[in-house]
Design a protein around this motif. Sequence first.
Motif, PDB file in Angstrom:
ATOM      1  N   PHE A   1      44.278  17.948   2.850  1.00  0.00           N
ATOM      2  CA  PHE A   1      42.898  18.324   2.538  1.00  0.00           C
ATOM      3  C   PHE A   1      42.868  19.480   1.542  1.00  0.00           C
ATOM      4  O   PHE A   1      42.124  19.449   0.555  1.00  0.00           O
ATOM      5  N   ALA A   2      43.679  20.513   1.792  1.00  0.00           N
ATOM      6  CA  ALA A   2      43.711  21.663   0.890  1.00  0.00           C
ATOM      7  C   ALA A   2      44.184  21.267  -0.504  1.00  0.00           C
ATOM      8  O   ALA A   2      43.637  21.722  -1.513  1.00  0.00           O
ATOM      9  N   PHE A   3      45.184  20.406  -0.556  1.00  0.00           N
ATOM     10  CA  PHE A   3      45.687  19.924  -1.852  1.00  0.00           C
ATOM     11  C   PHE A   3      44.589  19.203  -2.622  1.00  0.00           C
ATOM     12  O   PHE A   3      44.405  19.422  -3.831  1.00  0.00           O
ATOM     13  N   ARG A   4      43.826  18.343  -1.938  1.00  0.00           N
ATOM     14  CA  ARG A   4      42.738  17.629  -2.608  1.00  0.00           C
ATOM     15  C   ARG A   4      41.648  18.592  -3.081  1.00  0.00           C
ATOM     16  O   ARG A   4      41.092  18.419  -4.168  1.00  0.00           O
ATOM     17  N   GLN A   5      41.340  19.590  -2.270  1.00  0.00           N
ATOM     18  CA  GLN A   5      40.319  20.563  -2.658  1.00  0.00           C
ATOM     19  C   GLN A   5      40.741  21.342  -3.896  1.00  0.00           C
ATOM     20  O   GLN A   5      39.916  21.678  -4.749  1.00  0.00           O
ATOM     21  N   ILE A   6      42.019  21.635  -3.993  1.00  0.00           N
ATOM     22  CA  ILE A   6      42.515  22.417  -5.127  1.00  0.00           C
ATOM     23  C   ILE A   6      42.648  21.583  -6.391  1.00  0.00           C
ATOM     24  O   ILE A   6      42.326  22.056  -7.495  1.00  0.00           O
TER      25      ILE A   6
ATOM     26  N   HIS B   1      26.023  23.373 -38.925  1.00  0.00           N
ATOM     27  CA  HIS B   1      26.357  23.948 -40.232  1.00  0.00           C
ATOM     28  C   HIS B   1      27.311  22.996 -40.959  1.00  0.00           C
ATOM     29  O   HIS B   1      28.518  23.279 -41.077  1.00  0.00           O
ATOM     30  N   PRO B   2      26.806  21.873 -41.436  1.00  0.00           N
ATOM     31  CA  PRO B   2      27.672  20.863 -42.079  1.00  0.00           C
ATOM     32  C   PRO B   2      28.479  21.466 -43.223  1.00  0.00           C
ATOM     33  O   PRO B   2      27.951  22.205 -44.056  1.00  0.00           O
ATOM     34  N   GLY B   3      29.748  21.141 -43.221  1.00  0.00           N
ATOM     35  CA  GLY B   3      30.612  21.625 -44.297  1.00  0.00           C
ATOM     36  C   GLY B   3      31.234  22.981 -44.031  1.00  0.00           C
ATOM     37  O   GLY B   3      32.209  23.356 -44.690  1.00  0.00           O
ATOM     38  N   GLU B   4      30.698  23.734 -43.072  1.00  0.00           N
ATOM     39  CA  GLU B   4      31.271  25.030 -42.742  1.00  0.00           C
ATOM     40  C   GLU B   4      32.589  24.828 -41.981  1.00  0.00           C
ATOM     41  O   GLU B   4      32.781  23.833 -41.279  1.00  0.00           O
ATOM     42  N   LYS B   5      33.465  25.804 -42.077  1.00  0.00           N
ATOM     43  CA  LYS B   5      34.812  25.676 -41.526  1.00  0.00           C
ATOM     44  C   LYS B   5      35.032  26.487 -40.253  1.00  0.00           C
ATOM     45  O   LYS B   5      36.165  26.652 -39.826  1.00  0.00           O
ATOM     46  N   GLN B   6      33.948  26.979 -39.657  1.00  0.00           N
ATOM     47  CA  GLN B   6      34.075  27.732 -38.411  1.00  0.00           C
ATOM     48  C   GLN B   6      33.728  26.827 -37.233  1.00  0.00           C
ATOM     49  O   GLN B   6      32.650  26.238 -37.197  1.00  0.00           O
ATOM     50  N   TRP B   7      34.643  26.757 -36.254  1.00  0.00           N
ATOM     51  CA  TRP B   7      34.461  25.868 -35.113  1.00  0.00           C
ATOM     52  C   TRP B   7      34.692  26.620 -33.807  1.00  0.00           C
ATOM     53  O   TRP B   7      35.637  27.397 -33.682  1.00  0.00           O
ATOM     54  N   MET B   8      33.825  26.351 -32.830  1.00  0.00           N
ATOM     55  CA  MET B   8      34.000  26.847 -31.470  1.00  0.00           C
ATOM     56  C   MET B   8      34.325  25.675 -30.554  1.00  0.00           C
ATOM     57  O   MET B   8      33.639  24.656 -30.572  1.00  0.00           O
ATOM     58  N   VAL B   9      35.366  25.843 -29.765  1.00  0.00           N
ATOM     59  CA  VAL B   9      35.713  24.871 -28.726  1.00  0.00           C
ATOM     60  C   VAL B   9      35.293  25.487 -27.387  1.00  0.00           C
ATOM     61  O   VAL B   9      35.775  26.570 -27.026  1.00  0.00           O
ATOM     62  N   ILE B  10      34.409  24.819 -26.653  1.00  0.00           N
ATOM     63  CA  ILE B  10      33.884  25.361 -25.400  1.00  0.00           C
ATOM     64  C   ILE B  10      34.425  24.542 -24.233  1.00  0.00           C
ATOM     65  O   ILE B  10      34.278  23.314 -24.194  1.00  0.00           O
ATOM     66  N   VAL B  11      35.035  25.248 -23.269  1.00  0.00           N
ATOM     67  CA  VAL B  11      35.803  24.608 -22.198  1.00  0.00           C
ATOM     68  C   VAL B  11      35.169  24.956 -20.840  1.00  0.00           C
ATOM     69  O   VAL B  11      35.051  26.131 -20.496  1.00  0.00           O
ATOM     70  N   HIS B  12      34.784  23.946 -20.087  1.00  0.00           N
ATOM     71  CA  HIS B  12      34.040  24.134 -18.837  1.00  0.00           C
ATOM     72  C   HIS B  12      34.946  24.429 -17.645  1.00  0.00           C
ATOM     73  O   HIS B  12      36.179  24.411 -17.735  1.00  0.00           O
ATOM     74  N   GLY B  13      34.306  24.634 -16.485  1.00  0.00           N
ATOM     75  CA  GLY B  13      35.014  24.975 -15.259  1.00  0.00           C
ATOM     76  C   GLY B  13      35.268  23.798 -14.342  1.00  0.00           C
ATOM     77  O   GLY B  13      35.011  22.634 -14.679  1.00  0.00           O
ATOM     78  N   TYR B  14      35.747  24.114 -13.147  1.00  0.00           N
ATOM     79  CA  TYR B  14      36.180  23.126 -12.159  1.00  0.00           C
ATOM     80  C   TYR B  14      34.994  22.357 -11.579  1.00  0.00           C
ATOM     81  O   TYR B  14      33.986  22.952 -11.204  1.00  0.00           O
TER      82      TYR B  14
END
Length: 332
Positions: A22-27, A79-92
């Motif tokens: 159970f703990a393994f599955r929860q984690i 901002h088409p053509g612009e070279k700045q990118w953010m990668v946004i990473v969510h939680g569990y």
Amino acid sequence: MIYSMIMVPVFLLLAVSGITRFAFRQITQMKLQTHDRIFNYLETTGVYSREQFNNLKKQEVKVTSKDGLTLSGYTLEPHPGEKQWMVIVHGYTVSLHVSAQYIEMFEREGFNILLIDQRRHGNSQGIYTTYGFMEKFDVETWVSWILEHYGEECVIGLHGQSLGGGTVLEYLAIADPHVKFVIADCPYSDLSRLMYHQVRVLNKIPAFPLLGLVNKRMERMAGFRMEQVSPLKAVENSKMPVLFVHGTKDNYVPTYMSEELFERKPEPKQLLLVEGAVHANAYGVNPQRYAEEVHTLILNALEKEEAPAGSPQLCNPSQTAATVATATATAT
């Protein structure tokens, strides 16, 4: 009597085995939240709505991870053509939908956006969550995808919340030079200590022998051990600018974990403690201060990158990337 002597240890063995599974599955395999539940939360806190998400001009993209999983995400190009990118990473247990709350903040900073579903979440494949052990290589795959599709001149930033915060910090150990800064919101500093906190402190369950048994099962089933995930080790040799964000009332991932990450990491670095915020709601409690600290981080990181060798820095010394800020809670 003999029957009882035999059955008692058998019963205990079965009980321990069941608790371990159970703990393994929860984690590693906790039930994922639906899109409706995620948007209900975002709308309740007032930070974002499903209508806003549905109205976004976005393009679904897919990549293949190093171990053969199909990973899914959305690109947004305000901002088409612009070279700045953010990668946004969510939680569990959530998905890229929860990351949408940060889109406007990074749009204002001039960034195009890549929202990603972490492995096992959303529309991405996967069986187990590994807390950055494998996910850091997924981030590496996404960074390579940006550079391949938008050019080697791209400047990339990473934002991660909770599990995502741990993931982007673990990525520091293998970071591509095109990645210029990281924002880690309510990250854990060490997986073993986080699991001890959640088992012993939050659930009032003896950590011994449970965590040792879970760790062995984790290695056998998911291919990693808790001690192999330690953002503290990943940050201690990194010179990349990092903003650590944490709510002062976070008990799920204790606030002290960001504080010790901040202490361990060499400069440049920032620490924002949002007064009264619980787990993963620092932006909802004080979006203005959050955005101000993000702006300072980006300003310093990109000006330092662009400045010729030996030239004076343009940023105000009072806004250096080593400042520690504590935000006061405000209603939103």
